[in-house]
Design an enzyme around this catalytic site. Structure first.
Site, PDB file in Angstrom:
ATOM      1  N   THR A 112       0.808  -1.220   0.000  1.00  0.00           N
ATOM      2  CA  THR A 112       0.000   0.000   0.000  1.00  0.00           C
ATOM      3  C   THR A 112       0.836   1.262   0.000  1.00  0.00           C
ATOM      4  O   THR A 112       0.514   2.212  -0.695  1.00  0.00           O
ATOM      5  CB  THR A 112      -0.978   0.031   1.192  1.00  0.00           C
ATOM      6  N   SER A 113       1.905   1.292   0.766  1.00  0.00           N
ATOM      7  CA  SER A 113       2.747   2.488   0.766  1.00  0.00           C
ATOM      8  C   SER A 113       4.096   2.180   1.385  1.00  0.00           C
ATOM      9  O   SER A 113       4.220   1.361   2.279  1.00  0.00           O
ATOM     10  CB  SER A 113       2.081   3.629   1.529  1.00  0.00           C
ATOM     11  N   GLY A 132      -4.871   2.900   6.015  1.00  0.00           N
ATOM     12  CA  GLY A 132      -4.817   1.563   5.415  1.00  0.00           C
ATOM     13  C   GLY A 132      -6.205   0.970   5.213  1.00  0.00           C
ATOM     14  O   GLY A 132      -6.452   0.267   4.230  1.00  0.00           O
ATOM     15  N   ASP A 133      -7.112   1.272   6.123  1.00  0.00           N
ATOM     16  CA  ASP A 133      -8.492   0.799   5.985  1.00  0.00           C
ATOM     17  C   ASP A 133      -9.181   1.461   4.797  1.00  0.00           C
ATOM     18  O   ASP A 133      -9.916   0.806   4.048  1.00  0.00           O
ATOM     19  CB  ASP A 133      -9.288   1.084   7.261  1.00  0.00           C
TER      20      ASP A 133
END
Length: 148
Positions: free
Chosen positions: A33-34, A72-73
């Site tokens: 994600t990052s 993140g959600d």
């Protein structure tokens, strides 16, 4: 769905992690994600490996100078939605996911950027205020297909 924190220093390391996760089971898609992968400190990178690594997509994202709880959600929810809506377009899945998430985080940051020491209430994600961006994300941040 599998979520795990992994330190990745280079883009090559990121793709190796994706390949390793693909090899561990039935994961058709793996997303980092990052991460600050080989960046100048002004951006973060998101990487997506689709069809067990047959397609790879990378997105460079301007870094917002703070941390958030729940980002993140938001990313995971957006990724699931766009994967369902655009199952055959990994590049657009990544672009829409990142732009959705970035819009929420940028709006949240703007709401407290002038507060010297914002508390958790002031840093709460502006999801309701971001309704239109959640439904139709801006088209600002572009993905790059690394492998097809």
């Amino acid at each position: 769905w599998y979520q795990r924190r992994v330190r990745v220093a280079t883009e090559e390391d990121g793709w190796k992690v994706c390949d390793w996760l693909h090899s561990r089971g039935k994961a058709e898609t793996v997303v980092i994600t990052s991460g600050e992968i080989g960046s100048s400190g002004n951006e973060i990178v998101s990487m997506g490996s689709f069809k067990r690594g047959a397609t790879r997509v990378k997105v460079s994202i301007p870094k917002i100078p703070t941390s958030f709880t729940g980002s993140g959600d938001v990313f995971a929810a957006a990724f699931l939605i766009w994967s369902h809506k655009l199952p055959d377009n990994p590049k657009l899945i990544m672009e829409k996911t990142v732009n959705t998430t970035y819009a929420v985080l940028a709006r949240t940051f703007e709401s407290f950027r002038d507060i010297p020491e914002p508390n958790s209430f002031e840093k709460e994600l502006k999801l309701i205020q971001s309704k239109l961006d959640l439904e139709n994300p801006p088209d600002k941040i572009k993905a790059v297909v690394v492998k097809e």
